[in-house]
Design a protein around this motif. Structure first.
Motif, short mmCIF file in Angstrom:
data_model
loop_
_atom_site.label_atom_id
_atom_site.label_comp_id
_atom_site.label_asym_id
_atom_site.label_seq_id
_atom_site.Cartn_x
_atom_site.Cartn_y
_atom_site.Cartn_z
N PHE A 118 0.80 -1.03 0.27
CA PHE A 118 0.03 -0.09 0.09
C PHE A 118 0.72 1.16 0.19
N SER A 119 2.16 1.12 0.58
CA SER A 119 3.07 2.33 0.25
C SER A 119 4.14 2.41 -0.74
N ILE A 120 3.90 3.24 -1.53
CA ILE A 120 5.02 3.42 -2.61
C ILE A 120 6.23 3.27 -2.02
N ASP A 121 6.54 4.18 -0.95
CA ASP A 121 8.00 4.15 -0.01
C ASP A 121 8.52 2.54 0.02
N ILE A 122 7.77 1.86 0.36
CA ILE A 122 8.05 0.33 0.68
C ILE A 122 8.34 -0.36 -0.29
N ALA A 123 7.22 -0.12 -1.24
CA ALA A 123 7.36 -0.87 -2.51
C ALA A 123 8.66 -0.42 -3.29
N ARG A 124 8.96 0.73 -3.36
CA ARG A 124 10.27 1.09 -4.07
C ARG A 124 11.62 0.57 -3.22
N ALA A 125 11.60 0.36 -1.78
CA ALA A 125 12.65 -0.14 -1.30
C ALA A 125 12.73 -1.58 -1.55
N GLU A 126 11.56 -2.44 -1.56
CA GLU A 126 11.43 -3.69 -1.94
C GLU A 126 12.22 -4.02 -3.45
N LEU A 127 11.57 -2.90 -4.13
CA LEU A 127 12.02 -3.18 -5.65
C LEU A 127 13.52 -2.96 -5.56
N GLU A 128 14.31 -2.20 -5.17
CA GLU A 128 15.90 -1.98 -5.03
C GLU A 128 16.42 -3.41 -4.26
N ARG A 129 15.66 -3.99 -3.37
CA ARG A 129 16.39 -5.25 -2.77
C ARG A 129 16.22 -6.30 -3.65
N LEU A 130 14.95 -6.52 -4.48
CA LEU A 130 14.99 -7.54 -5.45
C LEU A 130 15.83 -7.47 -6.50
N ILE A 131 16.20 -6.14 -6.97
CA ILE A 131 17.04 -5.80 -8.24
C ILE A 131 18.48 -6.28 -7.70
N ALA A 132 18.86 -5.80 -6.57
CA ALA A 132 20.18 -6.27 -6.05
C ALA A 132 20.28 -7.84 -5.97
N LEU A 133 19.37 -8.54 -5.59
CA LEU A 133 19.50 -10.07 -5.45
C LEU A 133 19.44 -10.61 -6.77
N LYS A 134 18.69 -10.09 -7.66
CA LYS A 134 18.74 -10.51 -9.21
C LYS A 134 19.89 -10.26 -9.78
N LYS A 135 20.51 -9.10 -9.65
CA LYS A 135 22.01 -8.99 -10.19
C LYS A 135 23.03 -9.85 -9.77
N ALA A 136 23.03 -10.31 -8.35
CA ALA A 136 23.88 -11.01 -7.96
C ALA A 136 24.09 -12.49 -8.46
N GLU A 137 22.69 -12.97 -8.83
CA GLU A 137 22.71 -14.28 -9.46
C GLU A 137 22.85 -14.43 -11.12
N LEU A 138 22.92 -13.27 -11.72
CA LEU A 138 22.96 -13.16 -13.26
C LEU A 138 24.46 -13.38 -13.58
N ASP A 139 24.77 -14.12 -14.75
CA ASP A 139 26.13 -14.55 -15.24
C ASP A 139 26.41 -13.46 -16.44
N TYR A 140 27.65 -13.56 -16.81
CA TYR A 140 28.49 -12.65 -17.69
C TYR A 140 27.57 -12.27 -18.94
N ARG A 141 26.73 -13.18 -19.32
CA ARG A 141 25.91 -12.77 -20.46
C ARG A 141 24.79 -11.60 -20.45
N TYR A 142 24.66 -11.31 -19.30
CA TYR A 142 23.73 -10.24 -19.01
C TYR A 142 24.47 -9.08 -18.97
N ASP A 143 24.76 -8.36 -20.16
CA ASP A 143 25.90 -7.32 -20.13
C ASP A 143 25.27 -5.84 -20.51
N TYR A 144 23.81 -5.76 -20.75
CA TYR A 144 23.20 -4.59 -21.10
C TYR A 144 22.36 -4.40 -19.77
N GLU A 145 22.21 -3.25 -19.21
CA GLU A 145 21.46 -2.69 -18.21
C GLU A 145 20.31 -1.69 -18.66
#
Length: 106
Positions: free
Chosen positions: A36-63
């Motif tokens: 319900f909170s945009i601020d909490i949603a954006r914080a969770e978005l940042e967390r999920l992005i960081a987690l996903k980046k950590a699991e991607l390999d060298y092929r993911y070269d454009y962001e």
């Protein structure tokens, strides 16, 4: 008499594909959370992005990144592998029948 209510809900949706790992299997988008909170949603978005980046390999070269979405993919081969996470706003509306009324009108 009915009384209408409306609020905003913010959902985080993730999708992606890796041809080397998934073959012909193309999974659909997945809801990673709703808030319900945009601020909490954006914080969770940042967390999920960081987690996903950590699991991607060298092929993911454009962001690419904007306030409410992020994606990475293999340059020159977008269909080969990509990951995307986005925040979407949803208008939620519900009606409540007021006691002692026939339910007509809003």
């Amino acid at each position: 008499m009915r009384k209408a209510h409306e609020t905003k809900l913010y959902a985080i949706i993730a999708t992606g594909y890796d041809g080397e790992k998934m073959g012909a299997d193309h999974p659909g988008p997945k809801v990673k959370g709703s808030f319900f909170s945009i601020d909490i949603a954006r914080a969770e978005l940042e967390r999920l992005i960081a987690l996903k980046k950590a699991e991607l390999d060298y092929r993911y070269d454009y962001e690419y990144r904007e306030d409410d979405w992020w994606e990475m993919f293999e340059g020159g081969n977008y269909g080969g592998c990509f990951a995307r996470i986005e925040l979407v706003e949803i208008a939620v509306r519900w009606d409540i029948k007021m006691p002692g009324t026939d339910g007509e009108g809003l």
